[in-house]
Design a protein around this motif. Structure first.
Motif, short mmCIF file in Angstrom:
data_model
loop_
_atom_site.label_atom_id
_atom_site.label_comp_id
_atom_site.label_asym_id
_atom_site.label_seq_id
_atom_site.Cartn_x
_atom_site.Cartn_y
_atom_site.Cartn_z
N ILE A 26 88.12 -29.68 72.51
CA ILE A 26 86.86 -29.29 73.13
C ILE A 26 86.39 -30.45 74.00
CG2 ILE A 26 85.45 -30.06 71.17
CD1 ILE A 26 83.62 -27.62 71.77
N THR A 27 85.91 -30.11 75.20
CA THR A 27 85.41 -31.12 76.14
C THR A 27 83.93 -30.86 76.37
OG1 THR A 27 87.58 -31.32 77.18
CG2 THR A 27 85.68 -32.13 78.43
N ILE A 28 83.15 -31.90 76.12
CA ILE A 28 81.70 -31.84 76.19
C ILE A 28 81.20 -32.85 77.20
CG2 ILE A 28 79.59 -32.26 74.84
CD1 ILE A 28 82.19 -31.70 72.62
N LYS A 29 80.14 -32.50 77.91
CA LYS A 29 79.52 -33.44 78.85
C LYS A 29 78.29 -34.05 78.16
CE LYS A 29 77.99 -33.75 83.61
NZ LYS A 29 77.84 -33.03 84.88
N GLY A 30 78.22 -35.38 78.17
CA GLY A 30 77.07 -36.07 77.59
C GLY A 30 75.82 -35.78 78.39
N ARG A 31 74.74 -35.43 77.70
CA ARG A 31 73.49 -35.08 78.40
C ARG A 31 72.86 -36.29 79.07
NH1 ARG A 31 70.49 -30.30 75.04
NH2 ARG A 31 72.18 -28.84 75.38
N LYS A 32 72.93 -37.45 78.43
CA LYS A 32 72.30 -38.65 79.00
C LYS A 32 73.22 -39.36 79.97
CE LYS A 32 69.31 -39.45 75.04
NZ LYS A 32 69.11 -40.21 73.82
N THR A 33 74.51 -39.49 79.61
CA THR A 33 75.43 -40.29 80.41
C THR A 33 76.15 -39.49 81.48
OG1 THR A 33 77.32 -39.88 78.95
CG2 THR A 33 75.90 -41.76 78.41
N GLY A 34 76.32 -38.18 81.25
CA GLY A 34 77.11 -37.38 82.16
C GLY A 34 78.61 -37.56 81.96
N ASN A 35 79.00 -38.44 81.04
CA ASN A 35 80.42 -38.65 80.73
C ASN A 35 80.96 -37.44 79.98
OD1 ASN A 35 80.22 -41.23 81.79
ND2 ASN A 35 79.93 -42.20 79.80
N THR A 36 82.26 -37.18 80.15
CA THR A 36 82.88 -36.11 79.39
C THR A 36 83.66 -36.70 78.22
OG1 THR A 36 84.80 -36.07 80.85
CG2 THR A 36 83.05 -34.51 81.33
#
Length: 140
Positions: A26-36
């Motif tokens: 599963i690939t998630i985007k960080g809400r604060k950093t925008g990093n995946t």
């Protein structure tokens, strides 16, 4: 290479078949950093949803609260979906019975005794306090 790196390698490889029926990336985007972030997770399918169990101690699921788009590598195919988090302990307890019905081999590692093919209610209640479920609806 740690355990997650190895699982990710297998799930991306031609050898994925030995794990793909119960594991995916599963690939998630960080809400604060925008990093995946990509992590291997166990899942099962029920009523057109993918259900993922994880520990409350892990951090990745916090990016999914309130709903979020996710990418997945499911049986070596890239797919998209919308995920949300189920945190309510009583709901998690009920979902744990379904999880163990689909993935009975998970009972022992989770410390859940099984008697007459039924998970022990006290063990489920204790274990549910430390767990949560992520509910994923695949994109059409």
């Amino acid at each position: 290479m740690n355990g997650n790196d190895f699982m990710a390698w297998v799930l991306r490889s031609p050898f994925h078949g030995m794990l793909s029926n119960g594991m995916m990336l599963i690939t998630i985007k960080g809400r604060k950093t925008g990093n995946t972030y990509t992590t291997p997770v166990g899942y099962y399918v029920e009523n057109d949803y993918l259900w993922v169990i994880t520990s409350r101690e892990r951090m990745w699921w916090k990016n999914l609260q309130g709903g979020a788009k996710v990418g997945m590598l499911l049986k070596r195919k890239p797919v998209q979906g919308t995920a949300d988090v189920e945190l309510d302990e009583k709901t998690v307890e009920a979902r744990m019975y379904e999880y163990l019905r689909h993935v009975p081999q998970a009972a022992r590692p989770m410390g859940v005794r099984v008697e007459n093919e039924k998970p022990n209610a006290e063990d489920i209640a204790r274990t549910a306090k430390d767990r949560l479920f992520v509910k994923i609806k695949l994109a059409e």
